[in-house]
Motif scaffolding. Sequence first.
Motif, PDB file in Angstrom:
ATOM      1  N   LEU A  92     -27.934 -52.938  -2.691  1.00  0.00           N
ATOM      2  CA  LEU A  92     -28.153 -51.514  -2.979  1.00  0.00           C
ATOM      3  C   LEU A  92     -27.249 -50.470  -1.859  1.00  0.00           C
ATOM      4  CD1 LEU A  92     -32.108 -51.663  -3.052  1.00  0.00           C
ATOM      5  CD2 LEU A  92     -30.641 -51.009  -5.129  1.00  0.00           C
ATOM      6  N   LEU A  93     -27.196 -50.999  -0.613  1.00  0.00           N
ATOM      7  CA  LEU A  93     -26.337 -50.599   0.231  1.00  0.00           C
ATOM      8  C   LEU A  93     -24.922 -50.346  -0.318  1.00  0.00           C
ATOM      9  CD1 LEU A  93     -27.664 -52.143   3.344  1.00  0.00           C
ATOM     10  CD2 LEU A  93     -27.980 -49.643   2.702  1.00  0.00           C
ATOM     11  N   GLN A  94     -24.269 -51.336  -0.962  1.00  0.00           N
ATOM     12  CA  GLN A  94     -22.897 -51.076  -1.534  1.00  0.00           C
ATOM     13  C   GLN A  94     -22.938 -50.325  -2.512  1.00  0.00           C
ATOM     14  OE1 GLN A  94     -20.071 -52.535  -0.781  1.00  0.00           O
ATOM     15  NE2 GLN A  94     -20.464 -54.570   0.136  1.00  0.00           N
ATOM     16  N   ALA A  95     -23.998 -50.201  -3.344  1.00  0.00           N
ATOM     17  CA  ALA A  95     -23.860 -49.415  -4.485  1.00  0.00           C
ATOM     18  C   ALA A  95     -23.972 -47.815  -4.071  1.00  0.00           C
ATOM     19  CB  ALA A  95     -25.022 -49.401  -5.518  1.00  0.00           C
ATOM     20  N   SER A  96     -24.962 -47.704  -3.033  1.00  0.00           N
ATOM     21  CA  SER A  96     -25.122 -46.533  -2.213  1.00  0.00           C
ATOM     22  C   SER A  96     -23.748 -46.148  -1.603  1.00  0.00           C
ATOM     23  CB  SER A  96     -26.202 -46.537  -1.470  1.00  0.00           C
ATOM     24  OG  SER A  96     -26.329 -45.316  -0.804  1.00  0.00           O
ATOM     25  N   TYR A  97     -23.147 -46.980  -1.114  1.00  0.00           N
ATOM     26  CA  TYR A  97     -21.679 -46.283  -0.255  1.00  0.00           C
ATOM     27  C   TYR A  97     -20.751 -45.955  -1.189  1.00  0.00           C
ATOM     28  CZ  TYR A  97     -17.415 -47.319   1.850  1.00  0.00           C
ATOM     29  OH  TYR A  97     -16.036 -47.016   2.302  1.00  0.00           O
ATOM     30  N   LYS A  98     -20.636 -46.807  -2.495  1.00  0.00           N
ATOM     31  CA  LYS A  98     -19.603 -46.369  -3.517  1.00  0.00           C
ATOM     32  C   LYS A  98     -19.923 -45.206  -4.337  1.00  0.00           C
ATOM     33  CE  LYS A  98     -18.227 -51.181  -4.090  1.00  0.00           C
ATOM     34  NZ  LYS A  98     -18.444 -52.352  -4.953  1.00  0.00           N
ATOM     35  N   ASN A  99     -21.250 -44.816  -4.160  1.00  0.00           N
ATOM     36  CA  ASN A  99     -21.624 -43.535  -4.852  1.00  0.00           C
ATOM     37  C   ASN A  99     -20.991 -42.203  -4.179  1.00  0.00           C
ATOM     38  OD1 ASN A  99     -22.766 -44.308  -7.229  1.00  0.00           O
ATOM     39  ND2 ASN A  99     -24.599 -44.552  -6.238  1.00  0.00           N
ATOM     40  N   ASP A 100     -20.661 -42.422  -3.155  1.00  0.00           N
ATOM     41  CA  ASP A 100     -20.053 -41.203  -2.476  1.00  0.00           C
ATOM     42  C   ASP A 100     -20.905 -40.126  -2.338  1.00  0.00           C
ATOM     43  OD1 ASP A 100     -17.627 -42.741  -1.508  1.00  0.00           O
ATOM     44  OD2 ASP A 100     -16.656 -42.271  -3.309  1.00  0.00           O
ATOM     45  N   GLY A 101     -22.025 -39.961  -1.896  1.00  0.00           N
ATOM     46  CA  GLY A 101     -22.927 -39.079  -1.757  1.00  0.00           C
ATOM     47  C   GLY A 101     -23.721 -38.656  -2.814  1.00  0.00           C
ATOM     48  N   THR A 102     -23.449 -39.271  -4.267  1.00  0.00           N
ATOM     49  CA  THR A 102     -24.195 -38.765  -5.324  1.00  0.00           C
ATOM     50  C   THR A 102     -25.125 -39.919  -5.804  1.00  0.00           C
ATOM     51  OG1 THR A 102     -22.242 -39.817  -6.682  1.00  0.00           O
ATOM     52  CG2 THR A 102     -22.044 -37.344  -6.108  1.00  0.00           C
ATOM     53  N   GLU A 103     -25.667 -40.517  -4.642  1.00  0.00           N
ATOM     54  CA  GLU A 103     -26.444 -41.890  -4.963  1.00  0.00           C
ATOM     55  C   GLU A 103     -27.551 -41.334  -5.857  1.00  0.00           C
ATOM     56  OE1 GLU A 103     -28.065 -43.638  -1.519  1.00  0.00           O
ATOM     57  OE2 GLU A 103     -28.606 -41.494  -0.707  1.00  0.00           O
ATOM     58  N   PRO A 104     -28.338 -42.320  -6.904  1.00  0.00           N
ATOM     59  CA  PRO A 104     -29.197 -41.897  -7.780  1.00  0.00           C
ATOM     60  C   PRO A 104     -30.501 -41.972  -6.672  1.00  0.00           C
ATOM     61  CG  PRO A 104     -27.975 -43.966  -8.539  1.00  0.00           C
ATOM     62  CD  PRO A 104     -27.456 -43.460  -7.196  1.00  0.00           C
ATOM     63  N   ASP A 105     -31.491 -41.108  -7.257  1.00  0.00           N
ATOM     64  CA  ASP A 105     -32.701 -41.398  -6.328  1.00  0.00           C
ATOM     65  C   ASP A 105     -33.276 -42.637  -6.337  1.00  0.00           C
ATOM     66  OD1 ASP A 105     -32.527 -38.560  -5.712  1.00  0.00           O
ATOM     67  OD2 ASP A 105     -33.859 -38.060  -7.817  1.00  0.00           O
ATOM     68  N   LEU A 106     -33.259 -43.595  -7.471  1.00  0.00           N
ATOM     69  CA  LEU A 106     -33.701 -44.760  -7.416  1.00  0.00           C
ATOM     70  C   LEU A 106     -33.195 -45.631  -6.137  1.00  0.00           C
ATOM     71  CD1 LEU A 106     -35.194 -47.057  -8.900  1.00  0.00           C
ATOM     72  CD2 LEU A 106     -33.368 -47.738 -10.075  1.00  0.00           C
ATOM     73  N   ILE A 107     -32.011 -45.577  -5.892  1.00  0.00           N
ATOM     74  CA  ILE A 107     -31.396 -46.272  -4.902  1.00  0.00           C
ATOM     75  C   ILE A 107     -31.734 -45.753  -3.557  1.00  0.00           C
ATOM     76  CG2 ILE A 107     -29.112 -46.950  -3.819  1.00  0.00           C
ATOM     77  CD1 ILE A 107     -27.912 -47.084  -6.412  1.00  0.00           C
ATOM     78  N   ARG A 108     -31.730 -44.537  -3.587  1.00  0.00           N
ATOM     79  CA  ARG A 108     -32.298 -43.848  -2.239  1.00  0.00           C
ATOM     80  C   ARG A 108     -33.506 -44.299  -2.042  1.00  0.00           C
ATOM     81  NH1 ARG A 108     -31.168 -38.112  -2.605  1.00  0.00           N
ATOM     82  NH2 ARG A 108     -29.293 -38.440  -1.534  1.00  0.00           N
ATOM     83  N   SER A 109     -34.718 -44.087  -2.832  1.00  0.00           N
ATOM     84  CA  SER A 109     -35.951 -44.362  -2.548  1.00  0.00           C
ATOM     85  C   SER A 109     -36.158 -45.768  -2.519  1.00  0.00           C
ATOM     86  CB  SER A 109     -36.725 -44.112  -3.716  1.00  0.00           C
ATOM     87  OG  SER A 109     -36.298 -44.783  -4.735  1.00  0.00           O
ATOM     88  N   SER A 110     -35.539 -46.472  -3.159  1.00  0.00           N
ATOM     89  CA  SER A 110     -35.437 -48.167  -2.750  1.00  0.00           C
ATOM     90  C   SER A 110     -35.107 -48.511  -1.234  1.00  0.00           C
ATOM     91  CB  SER A 110     -34.559 -49.172  -3.803  1.00  0.00           C
ATOM     92  OG  SER A 110     -35.062 -48.930  -4.808  1.00  0.00           O
ATOM     93  N   LEU A 111     -34.017 -47.825  -0.843  1.00  0.00           N
ATOM     94  CA  LEU A 111     -33.460 -48.076   0.709  1.00  0.00           C
ATOM     95  C   LEU A 111     -34.609 -47.868   1.603  1.00  0.00           C
ATOM     96  CD1 LEU A 111     -29.714 -47.363   0.246  1.00  0.00           C
ATOM     97  CD2 LEU A 111     -30.841 -49.636   0.596  1.00  0.00           C
ATOM     98  N   MET A 112     -35.006 -46.542   1.443  1.00  0.00           N
ATOM     99  CA  MET A 112     -36.037 -45.836   2.272  1.00  0.00           C
ATOM    100  C   MET A 112     -37.401 -46.604   2.338  1.00  0.00           C
ATOM    101  SD  MET A 112     -34.317 -43.677   3.757  1.00  0.00           S
ATOM    102  CE  MET A 112     -32.762 -43.262   3.526  1.00  0.00           C
ATOM    103  N   ALA A 113     -37.738 -47.206   1.171  1.00  0.00           N
ATOM    104  CA  ALA A 113     -39.033 -47.799   1.063  1.00  0.00           C
ATOM    105  C   ALA A 113     -38.717 -49.186   1.923  1.00  0.00           C
ATOM    106  CB  ALA A 113     -39.244 -48.109  -0.353  1.00  0.00           C
ATOM    107  N   LYS A 114     -37.659 -49.636   1.746  1.00  0.00           N
ATOM    108  CA  LYS A 114     -37.434 -51.033   2.475  1.00  0.00           C
ATOM    109  C   LYS A 114     -37.461 -50.712   4.164  1.00  0.00           C
ATOM    110  CE  LYS A 114     -36.394 -54.113  -0.682  1.00  0.00           C
ATOM    111  NZ  LYS A 114     -37.284 -55.164  -1.115  1.00  0.00           N
ATOM    112  N   THR A 115     -36.700 -49.623   4.380  1.00  0.00           N
ATOM    113  CA  THR A 115     -36.854 -49.212   5.605  1.00  0.00           C
ATOM    114  C   THR A 115     -38.103 -48.941   6.312  1.00  0.00           C
ATOM    115  OG1 THR A 115     -34.530 -48.226   5.508  1.00  0.00           O
ATOM    116  CG2 THR A 115     -35.829 -47.687   7.485  1.00  0.00           C
TER     117      THR A 115
END
Length: 189
Positions: A92-115
């Motif tokens: 998820l972090l790799q995908a978020s990094y590659k999105n360069d600021g345009t990360e989907p809400d799904l990835i963002r919410s997954s990362l924040m939920a884990k955190t």
Amino acid sequence: MAPDPWLSTYDSTCYIAQEIAEKIQQRNQCERNGESTTKLSVAIRTLLQNLKEKITLLKDLLLRAVSTHQITQLERDRRQNLLDDLVTRERLLQASYKNDGTEPDLIRSSLMAKTTNRIVSNPWLFEEPEETRGLGFDDLRQQQQKIIQEQDAGLDALSSIISRQKQMGQEIGNELDEQNAFNPAPLFI
């Protein structure tokens, strides 16, 4: 007794993953503000590589602990689940990094939920059985030795039963051989 290297490596790996998530969030904020993100991107790439190396190290340490019987099956399963969560988080972090600021809400919410879960709950107490809750490393080792001794005693009892059955089978076979020698069976054609 020295602390378990797997556990300390796991903690430092979780810290790195948390740091990466924070830096990606900072980078995305800088991009939205029109600021330069070069330094953050380099730092994130370095941390992602470090995270990947730590996960590989955790896999090796887990394999070594399992192959040398240093941990129980339950502990192996728990550590494997923690490791699987880390691998998923790394993807998820790799995908978020590659999105360069345009990360989907799904990835963002997954990362924040884990955190959020990481901060609120202690992963070492996850589904810990009552009989081991609150025990130290030495106490757990003594309990493990006691269980192994009980299993050995059970295996010894099973071995003696099987030996007795083998002996009985051999005696029955010998008796049949003796009876067949005195009374040959008629041939049926």
